[in-house]
Design an enzyme around this catalytic site. Sequence first.
Site, PDB file in Angstrom:
ATOM      1  N   HIS A  82       0.367 -33.021 128.946  1.00  0.00           N
ATOM      2  CA  HIS A  82       1.141 -33.562 130.074  1.00  0.00           C
ATOM      3  C   HIS A  82       0.218 -34.187 131.113  1.00  0.00           C
ATOM      4  O   HIS A  82       0.513 -35.262 131.656  1.00  0.00           O
ATOM      5  CB  HIS A  82       1.990 -32.472 130.720  1.00  0.00           C
ATOM      6  CG  HIS A  82       3.002 -31.880 129.804  1.00  0.00           C
ATOM      7  ND1 HIS A  82       3.779 -30.793 130.166  1.00  0.00           N
ATOM      8  CD2 HIS A  82       3.392 -32.214 128.549  1.00  0.00           C
ATOM      9  CE1 HIS A  82       4.576 -30.476 129.156  1.00  0.00           C
ATOM     10  NE2 HIS A  82       4.358 -31.325 128.166  1.00  0.00           N
ATOM     11  N   HIS A 245      10.693 -36.898 126.343  1.00  0.00           N
ATOM     12  CA  HIS A 245       9.588 -35.955 126.450  1.00  0.00           C
ATOM     13  C   HIS A 245       8.664 -36.050 125.245  1.00  0.00           C
ATOM     14  O   HIS A 245       7.446 -35.895 125.374  1.00  0.00           O
ATOM     15  CB  HIS A 245      10.069 -34.513 126.604  1.00  0.00           C
ATOM     16  CG  HIS A 245       8.923 -33.572 126.828  1.00  0.00           C
ATOM     17  ND1 HIS A 245       8.302 -33.445 128.052  1.00  0.00           N
ATOM     18  CD2 HIS A 245       8.227 -32.782 125.972  1.00  0.00           C
ATOM     19  CE1 HIS A 245       7.284 -32.609 127.942  1.00  0.00           C
ATOM     20  NE2 HIS A 245       7.216 -32.186 126.683  1.00  0.00           N
ATOM     21  N   ASP A 249       4.686 -36.636 125.471  1.00  0.00           N
ATOM     22  CA  ASP A 249       3.678 -35.885 124.728  1.00  0.00           C
ATOM     23  C   ASP A 249       2.797 -36.813 123.893  1.00  0.00           C
ATOM     24  O   ASP A 249       1.569 -36.653 123.837  1.00  0.00           O
ATOM     25  CB  ASP A 249       4.349 -34.879 123.794  1.00  0.00           C
ATOM     26  CG  ASP A 249       4.698 -33.566 124.480  1.00  0.00           C
ATOM     27  OD1 ASP A 249       4.263 -33.348 125.627  1.00  0.00           O
ATOM     28  OD2 ASP A 249       5.411 -32.752 123.856  1.00  0.00           O
ATOM     29  N   HIS A 272       2.292 -32.753 117.977  1.00  0.00           N
ATOM     30  CA  HIS A 272       0.876 -32.728 118.327  1.00  0.00           C
ATOM     31  C   HIS A 272      -0.025 -32.802 117.091  1.00  0.00           C
ATOM     32  O   HIS A 272      -1.015 -33.530 117.073  1.00  0.00           O
ATOM     33  CB  HIS A 272       0.553 -31.466 119.119  1.00  0.00           C
ATOM     34  CG  HIS A 272       1.404 -31.278 120.331  1.00  0.00           C
ATOM     35  ND1 HIS A 272       1.465 -32.206 121.347  1.00  0.00           N
ATOM     36  CD2 HIS A 272       2.249 -30.273 120.696  1.00  0.00           C
ATOM     37  CE1 HIS A 272       2.299 -31.778 122.283  1.00  0.00           C
ATOM     38  NE2 HIS A 272       2.788 -30.611 121.913  1.00  0.00           N
TER      39      HIS A 272
END
Length: 311
Positions: A82, A245, A249, A272
Amino acid sequence: MLKQRTLKSITRAVGVGIHSGQKVELTLRPAPPDTGIVFRRVDLCPPVDIPVGVMSVSDTRMATTISPAGDPGGPKVQTIEHLLSACAGLGLDNLVIDINADEVPVLDGSAAAFVFLLQSAGIVMQDAPKRFLKVNRPVEVRQGEGKKLMWARLEPHHGYTLSFEIEFDNPAVAATGSRFVFDMGSGLYKKEIARARTFGMTADIDLMRSRGLTLGGSMDNAIVVDDYKVLNADGLRYDDEFVKHKILDAIGDMQVAGMPLMAAYTSFKGGHALNNKLLRALLADESAYEVVSFGDEREAPKGFAELAPAW
């Protein structure tokens, strides 16, 4: 010349880590040209510097974690995405971040508070060319099959766009926008992306807490969803906050490259781990990329020179 950028002054933040629940203090400091973004664990003796880089990523479960040279047994800083997303959104290149714990505070679960902190400190231009990682040919990584298939791709593009599509077996999430495309040169990061919060399903949260995770999570720093609805009293900040969101990310995860991309990024159900795998695949092929700068900012992609003006 399109120049590198750093902070004008020091700024600080205090919060809790979403997984550890531990109180964390951050001090964000200006840094010289070509420093990149460096986390400094000041709670260790002596302090340990952990430069942000693709090969520094040591864990991608639940968040992006870095360690010196990517050593999973070494000192670490987790949940960096973030803050890195905010740095990318404001065009920051050089920054030293003192941190007194192993996890970046979650604050409100989005990048908005970090944007506010960085803008409050001010942003200044530096007498050094800003570098970009230009993608010259498509690179793609895939994982799983059938309903478990997920993938992420980088393609050549004179600019930087991100396209993301989500697919969750949850009525509350499915009722919102599942796909969004964002242009980093639009100047709309703060308005369109930064306020999108992290989210979790109640069943998953209960499981993670039983394993000692999300101990600092609450409806003050995350969207919580049960089998049918969003439980937060104030609802969603965007109609398509979930997928936004995921883009937030992805911007942070791609910034791990150490410089902004010139590319079109596309992902289907990625996260991720897949983002880091994609960057590693790109850097493993020297013909797939080059590092470029712009001696004349008019040659840069539209919006790049205007991104995050100096205050």
